[in-house]
Scaffold this active site. Structure first.
Site, PDB file in Angstrom:
ATOM      1  N   LEU A 194      24.348  33.760  38.412  1.00 58.90           N
ATOM      2  CA  LEU A 194      22.460  32.799  38.198  1.00 58.90           C
ATOM      3  C   LEU A 194      21.014  33.582  38.550  1.00 58.90           C
ATOM      4  CD1 LEU A 194      24.517  30.437  41.282  1.00 58.90           C
ATOM      5  CD2 LEU A 194      24.211  30.230  38.918  1.00 58.90           C
ATOM      6  N   ASP A 234      30.813  58.595  37.173  1.00 54.51           N
ATOM      7  CA  ASP A 234      31.472  58.396  35.888  1.00 54.51           C
ATOM      8  C   ASP A 234      31.150  60.161  34.596  1.00 54.51           C
ATOM      9  OD1 ASP A 234      33.231  57.959  33.759  1.00 54.51           O
ATOM     10  OD2 ASP A 234      31.580  58.289  32.157  1.00 54.51           O
ATOM     11  N   HIS A 256      18.533  34.658  36.452  1.00 59.28           N
ATOM     12  CA  HIS A 256      17.703  34.626  34.960  1.00 59.28           C
ATOM     13  C   HIS A 256      16.758  35.358  34.529  1.00 59.28           C
ATOM     14  CE1 HIS A 256      16.303  31.558  38.188  1.00 59.28           C
ATOM     15  NE2 HIS A 256      16.027  30.774  36.752  1.00 59.28           N
ATOM     16  N   MET A 277      16.554  41.978  41.236  1.00 57.33           N
ATOM     17  CA  MET A 277      17.876  42.299  40.738  1.00 57.33           C
ATOM     18  C   MET A 277      17.850  43.241  39.581  1.00 57.33           C
ATOM     19  SD  MET A 277      19.317  40.337  43.438  1.00 57.33           S
ATOM     20  CE  MET A 277      21.432  40.562  42.850  1.00 57.33           C
TER      21      MET A 277
END
Length: 146
Positions: free
Chosen positions: A64, A115, A66, A100
């Site tokens: 959700l 990794d 943008h 975010m």
């Protein structure tokens, strides 16, 4: 029912967010990173690209969020004896914030570090008893109207 927040009527303004996080590693692994002795390559270079790519594509992995016109991403590294800290700053001119996007950048960068160094972190059972991603957080947000 999930829905994306409607930001249609919000003004386009300068926004910035800084997020950070840490990965705990063995002291020997930190030394290998700093001495550029990691077999897979330059940890900072790879983790920086992972951070930038994730910040630019945060809306593809966070349902959700943008999609935003990212205007800048910077990635910084700091070290102590057993920790690599990544700090990501994301900038935009948009209707909603970029926290975010900054968090996505930090977590992707930390995963890339893991990794890159996992062969040095494994124990005899193939587990990672010392390796841990921690302290992922938003450090700051700026919302500045002209």
């Amino acid at each position: 029912m999930a829905q994306m927040v409607d930001v249609t009527n919000k003004p386009i303004i300068y926004r910035e967010a800084v997020a950070s996080g840490e990965i705990k590693l063995r002291e020997e692994t930190i030394k290998r990173i700093l001495n550029k002795e990691i077999e897979k390559g330059d940890v900072e270079a790879v983790a920086s690209v992972a951070s930038i790519m994730a910040a630019k594509d945060a809306s593809k992995i966070i349902p959700l969020a943008h999609p935003l016109p990212i205007t800048g991403v910077s990635v910084n590294f700091s070290y102590d004896k057993n920790t690599v800290k990544i700090t990501v700053k994301v900038k935009t001119k948009a209707e909603t914030g970029v926290e975010m996007d900054a968090l996505a950048g930090v977590t992707a960068g930390l995963l890339a570090v893991w990794d890159m160094v996992k062969q040095y972190e494994k124990d005899s059972l193939g587990m990672y008893p010392n390796t841990m991603i921690t302290n992922v957080k938003v450090e700051s947000k700026i919302k500045k109207e002209d």
